[in-house]
Write a protein that holds these residues in place. Structure first.
Motif, PDB file in Angstrom:
ATOM      1  N   UNK A  31       6.251  -2.182  -5.203  1.00  0.00           N
ATOM      2  CA  UNK A  31       7.349  -2.022  -6.158  1.00  0.00           C
ATOM      3  C   UNK A  31       8.662  -1.716  -5.435  1.00  0.00           C
ATOM      4  N   UNK A  32       8.554  -0.951  -4.351  1.00  0.00           N
ATOM      5  CA  UNK A  32       9.755  -0.599  -3.588  1.00  0.00           C
ATOM      6  C   UNK A  32      10.262  -1.734  -2.714  1.00  0.00           C
ATOM      7  N   UNK A  33       9.359  -2.653  -2.334  1.00  0.00           N
ATOM      8  CA  UNK A  33       9.829  -3.781  -1.542  1.00  0.00           C
ATOM      9  C   UNK A  33       9.001  -4.142  -0.327  1.00  0.00           C
ATOM     10  N   UNK A  34       7.783  -3.607  -0.204  1.00  0.00           N
ATOM     11  CA  UNK A  34       6.891  -4.047   0.872  1.00  0.00           C
ATOM     12  C   UNK A  34       6.259  -5.364   0.474  1.00  0.00           C
ATOM     13  N   UNK A  35       6.150  -6.292   1.389  1.00  0.00           N
ATOM     14  CA  UNK A  35       5.546  -7.589   1.097  1.00  0.00           C
ATOM     15  C   UNK A  35       4.110  -7.429   0.613  1.00  0.00           C
ATOM     16  N   UNK A  36       3.707  -8.189  -0.408  1.00  0.00           N
ATOM     17  CA  UNK A  36       2.313  -8.143  -0.889  1.00  0.00           C
ATOM     18  C   UNK A  36       1.294  -8.586   0.150  1.00  0.00           C
ATOM     19  N   UNK A  37       1.761  -9.126   1.264  1.00  0.00           N
ATOM     20  CA  UNK A  37       0.816  -9.545   2.304  1.00  0.00           C
ATOM     21  C   UNK A  37       0.219  -8.350   3.048  1.00  0.00           C
ATOM     22  N   UNK A  38       0.737  -7.150   2.793  1.00  0.00           N
ATOM     23  CA  UNK A  38       0.124  -5.926   3.301  1.00  0.00           C
ATOM     24  C   UNK A  38      -0.365  -5.093   2.129  1.00  0.00           C
ATOM     25  N   UNK A  39      -1.493  -4.418   2.303  1.00  0.00           N
ATOM     26  CA  UNK A  39      -1.995  -3.510   1.281  1.00  0.00           C
ATOM     27  C   UNK A  39      -2.874  -2.456   1.946  1.00  0.00           C
ATOM     28  N   UNK A  40      -3.205  -1.406   1.179  1.00  0.00           N
ATOM     29  CA  UNK A  40      -4.085  -0.365   1.689  1.00  0.00           C
ATOM     30  C   UNK A  40      -5.538  -0.708   1.409  1.00  0.00           C
TER      31      UNK A  40
END
Length: 252
Positions: A31-40
């Motif tokens: 939501x803040x702007x990290x690419x969806x290609x990274x996740x926890x």
């Protein structure tokens, strides 16, 4: 014994605690702007190679979540007692560290440490709220960085939205929560493993890693998570409940 509280004194800002949930953490950063290609991702074991193999690599940041114990607090105060307050800023500092001044925000601080350092920074989308926040923070001293976090509306909005999701009912912002988040990152400046905790006097250099080692490599785990578990165990058994989530490539 009673304590008189000055009604004119500023109240410390407090957030609703985040659930220790990879989906919640990922959605906040996206939501803040990290690419969806990274996740926890959950890390279910650091001892079973088969379970560890399910985690995408390289691992860019590792969040350790644990209940605060008297033994941990004693160790924290003893280790910090001889250290000066960290005053680093600018492109020359090995890592970007945030001092925590918002109550119940250790999860958020851990997330920011994870994306403000190492390879994860390259996945921040240009022009996003997260991009503007991190770029502004780099040039500031820790006190001013903390003030930046307190006054960034987009950060509070994203945090509130994420805290309202999850599998369990969120505690109130006024509640005291015994779980704490510590982030481990590998500095792209010196290749060392750093322990990032906003309640400490500054970032903690835990030692050198090889060029091909990430935060889940055997050496990183030995310097970070295993060292923590060893201290807690040797101090008297205590509550060794802990969990790990890691920031890495998305599986979608």
């Amino acid at each position: 014994m009673s304590t008189t509280v000055d009604p004119s004194a500023p109240k410390r800002k407090r957030f609703i605690p985040l659930e220790n949930n990879p989906e919640v953490m990922s959605s906040l950063l996206h939501k803040l702007g990290l690419s969806p290609s990274l996740q926890f991702h959950d890390v279910f074991s650091i001892d079973d190679p088969d379970l560890l193999a399910f985690v995408p690599r390289p691992a860019h940041a590792l969040l350790l979540v644990f209940p605060v114990s008297e033994k941990y607090e004693k160790f924290r105060h003893e280790e910090d007692s001889s250290k000066p307050e960290y005053e680093g800023s600018g492109e020359g500092e090995p890592v970007v560290w945030y001092k925590q001044t918002i109550g119940n925000a250790c999860g958020l601080i851990g997330l920011l440490h994870g994306v403000s350092n190492g390879p994860a920074k390259a996945y921040i989308q240009g022009g996003s709220d997260l991009d503007r926040l991190v770029k502004s923070a780099v040039e500031l001293k820790p006190k001013e960085r903390a003030e930046l976090l307190e006054t960034t509306d987009a950060l509070e909005t994203a945090h509130q939205a994420a805290a309202a999701t999850g599998d369990t009912a969120a505690p109130a912002a006024e509640d005291s929560v015994d779980l704490h988040y510590v982030c481990f990152v590998k500095s792209e400046k010196n290749g060392h493993l750093w322990e990032m905790d906003g309640r400490r006097k500054g970032p903690l250099d835990r030692g050198a890693l090889g060029a091909d080692e990430d935060v889940l490599s055997p050496q990183a785990l030995e310097l970070g998570v295993r060292a923590f578990l060893k201290r807690e165990s040797e101090a008297g058994g205590g509550d060794l409940r802990f969990s790990l989530i890691v920031l890495a490539e998305s599986l979608d």
